[in-house]
Design an enzyme around this catalytic site. Structure first.
Site, PDB file in Angstrom:
ATOM      1  N   TYR A  55     -35.894  50.322  52.303  1.00 44.06           N
ATOM      2  CA  TYR A  55     -36.696  50.819  53.194  1.00 44.06           C
ATOM      3  C   TYR A  55     -37.414  52.343  52.184  1.00 44.06           C
ATOM      4  CZ  TYR A  55     -35.516  55.519  55.431  1.00 44.06           C
ATOM      5  OH  TYR A  55     -35.800  56.699  55.771  1.00 44.06           O
ATOM      6  N   THR A 100     -37.685  61.625  53.879  1.00 39.26           N
ATOM      7  CA  THR A 100     -36.353  61.891  53.408  1.00 39.26           C
ATOM      8  C   THR A 100     -35.728  61.745  50.863  1.00 39.26           C
ATOM      9  OG1 THR A 100     -34.393  59.197  52.852  1.00 39.26           O
ATOM     10  CG2 THR A 100     -36.882  58.537  52.958  1.00 39.26           C
ATOM     11  N   ASP A 101     -34.535  62.123  51.498  1.00 31.02           N
ATOM     12  CA  ASP A 101     -33.950  62.323  49.742  1.00 31.02           C
ATOM     13  C   ASP A 101     -33.811  60.616  49.599  1.00 31.02           C
ATOM     14  OD1 ASP A 101     -31.735  60.725  50.963  1.00 31.02           O
ATOM     15  OD2 ASP A 101     -30.137  62.707  50.395  1.00 31.02           O
ATOM     16  N   GLU A 102     -34.462  59.575  49.952  1.00 30.11           N
ATOM     17  CA  GLU A 102     -33.774  58.297  49.024  1.00 30.11           C
ATOM     18  C   GLU A 102     -34.746  58.059  48.111  1.00 30.11           C
ATOM     19  OE1 GLU A 102     -32.142  55.651  51.473  1.00 30.11           O
ATOM     20  OE2 GLU A 102     -30.618  56.436  52.155  1.00 30.11           O
ATOM     21  N   LYS A 116     -40.446  54.486  52.244  1.00 33.62           N
ATOM     22  CA  LYS A 116     -40.887  55.559  52.436  1.00 33.62           C
ATOM     23  C   LYS A 116     -41.844  56.601  51.311  1.00 33.62           C
ATOM     24  CE  LYS A 116     -39.816  58.532  55.656  1.00 33.62           C
ATOM     25  NZ  LYS A 116     -40.099  58.351  57.194  1.00 33.62           N
TER      26      LYS A 116
HETATM   27  P1  NAD Z   1     -34.344  56.574  63.988  1.00 35.84           P
HETATM   28  O1  NAD Z   1     -34.970  54.594  63.369  1.00 35.84           O
HETATM   29  O2  NAD Z   1     -33.130  56.748  65.043  1.00 35.84           O
HETATM   30  O3  NAD Z   1     -36.052  56.570  65.130  1.00 35.84           O
HETATM   31  C1  NAD Z   1     -37.236  55.665  64.717  1.00 35.84           C
HETATM   32  C2  NAD Z   1     -37.877  56.435  66.120  1.00 35.84           C
HETATM   33  O4  NAD Z   1     -38.768  55.452  65.812  1.00 35.84           O
HETATM   34  C3  NAD Z   1     -37.731  55.209  66.678  1.00 35.84           C
HETATM   35  O5  NAD Z   1     -37.503  56.061  68.070  1.00 35.84           O
HETATM   36  C4  NAD Z   1     -39.249  53.917  67.245  1.00 35.84           C
HETATM   37  O6  NAD Z   1     -38.659  53.255  67.923  1.00 35.84           O
HETATM   38  C5  NAD Z   1     -40.032  54.583  66.548  1.00 35.84           C
HETATM   39  N1  NAD Z   1     -40.722  54.004  65.984  1.00 35.84           N
HETATM   40  C6  NAD Z   1     -40.893  53.466  65.298  1.00 35.84           C
HETATM   41  N2  NAD Z   1     -41.369  52.187  64.556  1.00 35.84           N
HETATM   42  C7  NAD Z   1     -42.651  52.782  65.470  1.00 35.84           C
HETATM   43  C8  NAD Z   1     -43.646  53.091  65.507  1.00 35.84           C
HETATM   44  N3  NAD Z   1     -44.769  51.991  64.505  1.00 35.84           N
HETATM   45  N4  NAD Z   1     -45.080  53.313  66.030  1.00 35.84           N
HETATM   46  C9  NAD Z   1     -43.724  54.610  66.805  1.00 35.84           C
HETATM   47  N5  NAD Z   1     -42.874  54.492  66.956  1.00 35.84           N
HETATM   48  C10 NAD Z   1     -42.124  53.928  66.108  1.00 35.84           C
HETATM   49  O7  NAD Z   1     -34.713  57.612  63.358  1.00 35.84           O
HETATM   50  P2  NAD Z   1     -34.407  58.441  62.540  1.00 35.84           P
HETATM   51  O8  NAD Z   1     -33.027  58.577  62.122  1.00 35.84           O
HETATM   52  O9  NAD Z   1     -34.896  59.267  63.446  1.00 35.84           O
HETATM   53  O10 NAD Z   1     -35.248  59.112  61.399  1.00 35.84           O
HETATM   54  C11 NAD Z   1     -36.475  59.636  62.048  1.00 35.84           C
HETATM   55  C12 NAD Z   1     -37.369  59.843  60.757  1.00 35.84           C
HETATM   56  O11 NAD Z   1     -36.557  60.705  59.281  1.00 35.84           O
HETATM   57  C13 NAD Z   1     -38.112  58.906  59.942  1.00 35.84           C
HETATM   58  O12 NAD Z   1     -39.068  58.807  59.575  1.00 35.84           O
HETATM   59  C14 NAD Z   1     -36.653  58.383  58.355  1.00 35.84           C
HETATM   60  O13 NAD Z   1     -37.030  58.485  57.705  1.00 35.84           O
HETATM   61  C15 NAD Z   1     -36.403  60.152  58.714  1.00 35.84           C
HETATM   62  N6  NAD Z   1     -35.562  60.378  57.742  1.00 35.84           N
HETATM   63  C16 NAD Z   1     -34.238  59.989  58.494  1.00 35.84           C
HETATM   64  C17 NAD Z   1     -32.781  60.326  57.887  1.00 35.84           C
HETATM   65  C18 NAD Z   1     -31.483  59.787  58.835  1.00 35.84           C
HETATM   66  O14 NAD Z   1     -30.559  60.502  58.221  1.00 35.84           O
HETATM   67  N7  NAD Z   1     -31.457  59.160  60.243  1.00 35.84           N
HETATM   68  C19 NAD Z   1     -32.965  61.539  56.370  1.00 35.84           C
HETATM   69  C20 NAD Z   1     -34.407  61.502  56.552  1.00 35.84           C
HETATM   70  C21 NAD Z   1     -35.208  61.020  57.302  1.00 35.84           C
HETATM   71  O1  DAU Z   2     -30.538  59.663  53.041  1.00 37.03           O
HETATM   72  C1  DAU Z   2     -31.133  60.089  53.979  1.00 37.03           C
HETATM   73  C2  DAU Z   2     -30.994  58.630  54.578  1.00 37.03           C
HETATM   74  O2  DAU Z   2     -29.652  58.588  55.524  1.00 37.03           O
HETATM   75  C3  DAU Z   2     -32.288  58.272  55.624  1.00 37.03           C
HETATM   76  O3  DAU Z   2     -33.035  58.206  55.339  1.00 37.03           O
HETATM   77  C4  DAU Z   2     -32.463  57.221  56.451  1.00 37.03           C
HETATM   78  O4  DAU Z   2     -32.778  56.769  57.585  1.00 37.03           O
HETATM   79  C5  DAU Z   2     -30.856  56.796  57.019  1.00 37.03           C
HETATM   80  O5  DAU Z   2     -30.216  55.804  57.625  1.00 37.03           O
HETATM   81  C6  DAU Z   2     -29.544  57.465  56.331  1.00 37.03           C
HETATM   82  O6  DAU Z   2     -29.390  56.067  55.494  1.00 37.03           O
HETATM   83  P1  DAU Z   2     -28.083  55.769  54.711  1.00 37.03           P
HETATM   84  O7  DAU Z   2     -27.974  54.607  54.473  1.00 37.03           O
HETATM   85  O8  DAU Z   2     -27.614  56.784  53.598  1.00 37.03           O
HETATM   86  O9  DAU Z   2     -27.136  56.245  55.696  1.00 37.03           O
HETATM   87  P2  DAU Z   2     -26.312  54.754  56.191  1.00 37.03           P
HETATM   88  O10 DAU Z   2     -25.732  55.354  57.927  1.00 37.03           O
HETATM   89  O11 DAU Z   2     -26.525  53.389  57.246  1.00 37.03           O
HETATM   90  O12 DAU Z   2     -24.837  54.882  55.375  1.00 37.03           O
HETATM   91  C7  DAU Z   2     -24.582  56.002  55.194  1.00 37.03           C
HETATM   92  C8  DAU Z   2     -23.005  55.991  53.899  1.00 37.03           C
HETATM   93  O13 DAU Z   2     -21.801  54.718  54.251  1.00 37.03           O
HETATM   94  C9  DAU Z   2     -24.223  54.775  52.840  1.00 37.03           C
HETATM   95  O14 DAU Z   2     -23.754  55.106  51.557  1.00 37.03           O
HETATM   96  C10 DAU Z   2     -23.729  53.088  53.020  1.00 37.03           C
HETATM   97  C11 DAU Z   2     -22.277  53.372  54.147  1.00 37.03           C
HETATM   98  N1  DAU Z   2     -22.242  52.715  55.277  1.00 37.03           N
HETATM   99  C12 DAU Z   2     -22.975  52.372  56.073  1.00 37.03           C
HETATM  100  C13 DAU Z   2     -22.608  51.289  57.229  1.00 37.03           C
HETATM  101  C14 DAU Z   2     -23.557  51.394  58.070  1.00 37.03           C
HETATM  102  C15 DAU Z   2     -19.964  51.779  55.253  1.00 37.03           C
HETATM  103  O15 DAU Z   2     -19.780  52.555  54.183  1.00 37.03           O
HETATM  104  N2  DAU Z   2     -20.442  51.562  56.190  1.00 37.03           N
HETATM  105  C16 DAU Z   2     -21.597  51.002  57.237  1.00 37.03           C
HETATM  106  O16 DAU Z   2     -20.672  49.960  57.750  1.00 37.03           O
END
Ligand code: NAD
Ligand code: DAU
Length: 352
Positions: free
Chosen positions: A159, A133-135, A163
């Site tokens: 989180y 992630t970019d975080e 990561k």
């Molecule tokens: P998600 O939470 O939707 O899915 C995660 C999946 O991993 C789920 O299906 C869960 O059951 C599985 N999982 C969790 N723990 C596990 C374990 N110990 N063994 C096997 N499976 C396990 O997450 P996502 O949003 O699809 O993100 C996927 C990946 O991409 C993550 O590594 C996250 O850090 C990264 N990422 C997400 C975003 C985003 O915006 N969602 C952005 C950048 C990077």
């Molecule tokens: O930047 C990449 C990341 O983006 C991934 O690594 C994470 O897995 C993914 O969950 C996401 O993280 P964020 O914290 O940015 O996503 P989220 O959707 O939880 O929140 C997006 C923005 O909105 C953040 O600034 C928090 C805000 N927010 C979120 C929720 C759930 C609100 O204002 N209200 C809310 O109820």
């Protein structure tokens, strides 16, 4: 040929598996623990498809992972499995350390054991692609340049710290043992099958249910949004041609403040599913800010474009419209994921 995907029942992993099999006949072994975020409904269209083998299991379980590697001999592992929700990491960080740090460590060890025994040609062709992630880069001010691959890691939440730790392990397994790894650091994804604890799907579903649309703090935090299918394409691209030991930033060049994102969703819903009276934006409610809330993320994705020719296909405007439309058309998927565990989270986080 075979690839092992971990976390393939989650949001991005699920989209990745679906897109992969829409374009290739290469066997996918999908290892997922099926936590609250994993959902086999996402993969329903593959239930009779011999090109997809689903295995319920933990990336940290060395016996399960080693057995799978020995049985299926994959040419690559693509690691999506993680705890991914920042708010949950603030409420209960332990699971994040367990899966994201220890799980990745155990996965790397299982993969190293397998990879070391491969014949030379397979060994050099093998890839471990770690999805991050970019975080990990921390937070930016409004005037800072977007995150480049050379930025220092400065994670701020449990989180992002977990990561960052996993990224460091992946890097070290390359440097020390020669494991052929590549890491991608992506910005915020959105699109189909997004679990509704995250901002965009939460707002769409709350809006339709007539519930408050919770904006943390002043709503001026900025995220760079990328349509999930563009992220999946970037991963395929990096897997095919990325340089070993490198990291690649992936982003959409779509910086938006949260309030603007929510207002845009409301406008699209006003158009596609008008309320009997009033407008969806009237449901917007400002609530207590997230602890340690990062102010701005922005990604400089030029390395990926210049080296591998990847560019996002969707703008935010096209992607968000498709996404709202998808949620309107897939109420059955939504019904199935908004179960007891999900409602419990809403009560804990939002008191509703
Ligand atoms: P998600 O939470 O939707 O899915 C995660 C999946 O991993 C789920 O299906 C869960 O059951 C599985 N999982 C969790 N723990 C596990 C374990 N110990 N063994 C096997 N499976 C396990 O997450 P996502 O949003 O699809 O993100 C996927 C990946 O991409 C993550 O590594 C996250 O850090 C990264 N990422 C997400 C975003 C985003 O915006 N969602 C952005 C950048 C990077
Ligand atoms: O930047 C990449 C990341 O983006 C991934 O690594 C994470 O897995 C993914 O969950 C996401 O993280 P964020 O914290 O940015 O996503 P989220 O959707 O939880 O929140 C997006 C923005 O909105 C953040 O600034 C928090 C805000 N927010 C979120 C929720 C759930 C609100 O204002 N209200 C809310 O109820």
């Amino acid at each position: 040929m075979t690839v092992l995907v971990t976390g393939g029942a989650g949001f991005i992993g699920g989209n990745f598996v679906l897109d992969w099999l829409a374009q290739s006949d290469e066997l996918v072994i999908n290892l997922d623990k099926l936590t609250y975020a994993g959902n086999l409904d996402t993969l329903k269209s593959l239930s009779e498809d011999a090109r997809h083998v689903f295995v319920k299991g933990d990336i940290g379980d060395k016996r399960v992972v080693s057995d799978l590697l020995a049985q299926y001999q994959p040419r690559a592992v693509i690691n999506f499995a993680a705890e991914s929700h920042v708010d949950r990491s603030i409420a209960s960080p332990a699971e994040f350390i367990q899966t994201n740090v220890l799980g990745t460590f155990n996965l790397l060890e299982s993969v190293r054991g397998y990879w070391q025994e491969l014949p030379e040609a397979e060994k050099s062709a093998f890839r471990f692609l770690h999805v991050s992630t970019d975080e990990v880069y921390g937070t930016l001010s409004l005037t800072d340049a977007p995150f480049a691959e050379t930025n220092a890691y400065e994670p701020n939440s449990p989180y992002s710290a977990s990561k960052a730790a996993s990224d460091h392990l992946v890097r070290a397994w390359h440097h020390t043992y020669g494991l052929p790894v590549i890491t991608t650091n992506c910005s915020n994804n959105y699109g189909p099958y997004h679990f509704p604890e995250k901002l965009i799907p939460l707002v769409i579903l709350n809006a339709l249910a007539g519930k408050p649309l919770p904006i943390y703090g002043d709503g001026q935090q900025i995220r760079d949004w990328l349509y999930v299918k563009d992220h999946c394409a970037a991963i395929r691209c990096v897997l095919a041609a990325g340089r070993l030991g490198q990291t690649y930033n992936v982003g959409g060049w779509n910086e938006k403040a949260n309030l603007e994102v929510v207002q845009t969703i409301c406008q699209i819903l006003d158009e596609l599913k008008p309320k009997a009276s009033g407008r969806y934006a009237e449901q917007i409610t400002f609530v207590q800010d997230r602890a340690g809330h990062d102010r701005r993320y922005a990604i400089d994705a030029r390395k990926l474009e210049q080296e591998l020719g990847w560019k996002p296909a969707e703008t935010f405007e096209t992607g968000i419209r498709k996404t709202v439309q998808w949620y309107l058309e897939h109420r059955d998927w939504v019904e199935n994921v908004t179960t007891g565990a999900y409602r419990q989270w809403l009560t804990q986080q939002y008191g509703v």
